[in-house]
Design a protein around this motif. Structure first.
Motif, PDB file in Angstrom:
ATOM      1  N   THR A 172       0.796  -1.036   0.021  1.00  0.00           N
ATOM      2  CA  THR A 172      -0.079   0.137   0.145  1.00  0.00           C
ATOM      3  C   THR A 172       0.958   1.263   0.106  1.00  0.00           C
ATOM      4  OG1 THR A 172      -0.095   0.244   2.378  1.00  0.00           O
ATOM      5  CG2 THR A 172      -1.843  -1.187   1.278  1.00  0.00           C
ATOM      6  N   PHE A 228      -8.723   0.175  -3.281  1.00  0.00           N
ATOM      7  CA  PHE A 228      -8.125  -0.524  -4.126  1.00  0.00           C
ATOM      8  C   PHE A 228      -8.741  -0.209  -5.454  1.00  0.00           C
ATOM      9  CE2 PHE A 228      -7.100  -3.356  -0.549  1.00  0.00           C
ATOM     10  CZ  PHE A 228      -5.862  -3.805  -0.909  1.00  0.00           C
ATOM     11  N   GLU A 255      -8.830  -1.268 -11.065  1.00  0.00           N
ATOM     12  CA  GLU A 255      -7.801  -2.190 -11.918  1.00  0.00           C
ATOM     13  C   GLU A 255      -7.101  -3.273 -11.149  1.00  0.00           C
ATOM     14  OE1 GLU A 255      -7.918   1.167 -12.037  1.00  0.00           O
ATOM     15  OE2 GLU A 255      -8.793   1.137 -14.166  1.00  0.00           O
ATOM     16  N   GLN A 256      -7.380  -3.479  -9.779  1.00  0.00           N
ATOM     17  CA  GLN A 256      -6.868  -4.485  -9.082  1.00  0.00           C
ATOM     18  C   GLN A 256      -7.814  -5.443  -8.656  1.00  0.00           C
ATOM     19  OE1 GLN A 256      -3.627  -3.939  -7.483  1.00  0.00           O
ATOM     20  NE2 GLN A 256      -3.639  -2.327  -9.069  1.00  0.00           N
ATOM     21  N   TYR A 314      -7.122  -9.312  -8.761  1.00  0.00           N
ATOM     22  CA  TYR A 314      -6.249  -9.679  -7.777  1.00  0.00           C
ATOM     23  C   TYR A 314      -7.048 -10.148  -6.454  1.00  0.00           C
ATOM     24  CZ  TYR A 314      -2.491  -8.252 -10.701  1.00  0.00           C
ATOM     25  OH  TYR A 314      -1.788  -7.646 -11.701  1.00  0.00           O
ATOM     26  N   TYR A 336      -0.226  -9.353  -5.338  1.00  0.00           N
ATOM     27  CA  TYR A 336       0.202  -8.640  -6.343  1.00  0.00           C
ATOM     28  C   TYR A 336      -0.799  -7.323  -6.464  1.00  0.00           C
ATOM     29  CZ  TYR A 336       2.127 -12.717  -8.099  1.00  0.00           C
ATOM     30  OH  TYR A 336       2.957 -13.780  -8.505  1.00  0.00           O
ATOM     31  N   ALA A 337      -1.733  -7.329  -5.396  1.00  0.00           N
ATOM     32  CA  ALA A 337      -2.695  -6.337  -5.296  1.00  0.00           C
ATOM     33  C   ALA A 337      -2.091  -5.285  -4.489  1.00  0.00           C
ATOM     34  CB  ALA A 337      -4.013  -6.488  -4.406  1.00  0.00           C
ATOM     35  N   GLU A 338      -2.139  -3.786  -5.160  1.00  0.00           N
ATOM     36  CA  GLU A 338      -1.714  -2.570  -4.632  1.00  0.00           C
ATOM     37  C   GLU A 338      -2.739  -1.596  -4.316  1.00  0.00           C
ATOM     38  OE1 GLU A 338       1.149  -1.042  -7.321  1.00  0.00           O
ATOM     39  OE2 GLU A 338       2.296  -2.984  -7.656  1.00  0.00           O
TER      40      GLU A 338
END
Length: 291
Positions: free
Chosen positions: A6, A165, A168-169, A172, A201-203
């Motif tokens: 994050t 999030f 686009e996330q 994931y 992989y999620a941000e």
């Protein structure tokens, strides 16, 4: 177990309408504004004590951190209580009980005199301002809003932590089909990367909110919310203006939700288990090219 990747949200004191539209609304980027409410009467007046004094004998539905099971509706409260009694709990001890979508215009219409719809470039839907209450153990499961609004979320009398999030996330996050949430078995505070490898992989974006703060949440953003102590928030919503988002909103509200409600009513837990399996299969397929 692990920790999500994050970054802290951008924090500003104030912003012009032009800069907000150019830098945050058009690119659909969250931002936390510290000074947006400081000229409102609500900034000085709104507190748990203030709401409690107006509560009277109103009975409110309460929800907790437990997910609905089998044929149980996600909108079914775990209990009901007088609003004044519930607020007393918020003031005196941690609780996971929370109020979801308290409609100001129906319940306390005079509160509209305490705030303004910010002239910031959003075309707010003025018929549905809503309050949300929670205590020191309250968590709002990871989800995005079914009507895909661009929202301004204001917090009062307390502290809360928000993890966002972007759409686009989604690939994931183990999104459950025919739903607006991810797998409820995922611990968002301590994600299990072995069991749910796509999560690594999620941000995300994190925001810490205190009294008077305003959080812009763009359309379709996932959010996971933790109340750090007793407090409440208000959300003002702007309907999606982009044609594709508007079409997706209509599908979510008119078709997807009804399919899910109908099938859950007849299949119960079998339907929930099926959706969970599909969420895992699809998400793991999304990361095959990344591993």
């Amino acid at each position: 177990m692990g920790t999500f990747k994050t970054t802290p949200i951008t924090v500003l004191e104030t912003i012009s309408k032009e800069d907000f539209i150019r830098n945050y609304y058009k690119p659909q980027k969250p931002v936390l504004l510290k000074g947006l409410t400081k000229d409102w009467p609500a900034y000085e007046k709104w507190s748990l004590d203030y709401i409690q004094g107006k509560a009277g004998d109103q009975i409110v539905p309460l929800y907790n951190n437990e997910p609905a099971k089998d044929k149980q509706s996600v909108y079914a409260p775990v209990e009901e209580m007088k609003l004044a009694e519930y607020i007393e709990i918020l003031k005196t001890k941690p609780t996971d009980l929370r109020i979801f979508f308290y409609e100001i215009l129906k319940k306390m219409p005079d509160l509209v005199n305490d705030f303004e719809y910010p002239d910031i470039g959003l075309k707010f839907f003025k018929k549905l301002p809503a309050l949300f209450f929670g205590g020191g153990e309250s968590k709002v499961f990871m989800h995005y809003d079914i009507d895909l609004p661009d929202s301004m979320h204001f917090h009062f009398d307390g502290h809360k932590h928000v993890t966002l999030f972007s759409p686009e996330q989604t690939k994931y996050l183990y999104r459950v089909p025919y739903s607006i949430h991810n797998l409820e078995s995922i611990d968002m505070d301590d994600p299990d990367f072995e069991k749910y490898p796509a999560l690594q992989y999620a941000e995300g974006i994190t925001a810490n909110m205190e009294h008077g703060d305003a959080l812009f949440m763009p359309s379709g953003y996932w959010h996971y919310i933790k109340y750090l102590d007793g407090g409440f928030s208000m959300t003002l919503r702007a309907l999606p203006r982009r044609p594709l988002k508007f079409a997706n909103m209509l599908y979510n509200v008119l078709i997807m939700r009804n399919i899910d409600n109908f099938t859950r009513k007849h299949w119960g837990q079998k339907w929930l288990d099926y959706k969970d399996r599909k969420a895992i299969e699809k998400t793991h397929k999304n990361i095959l090219n990344l591993t």
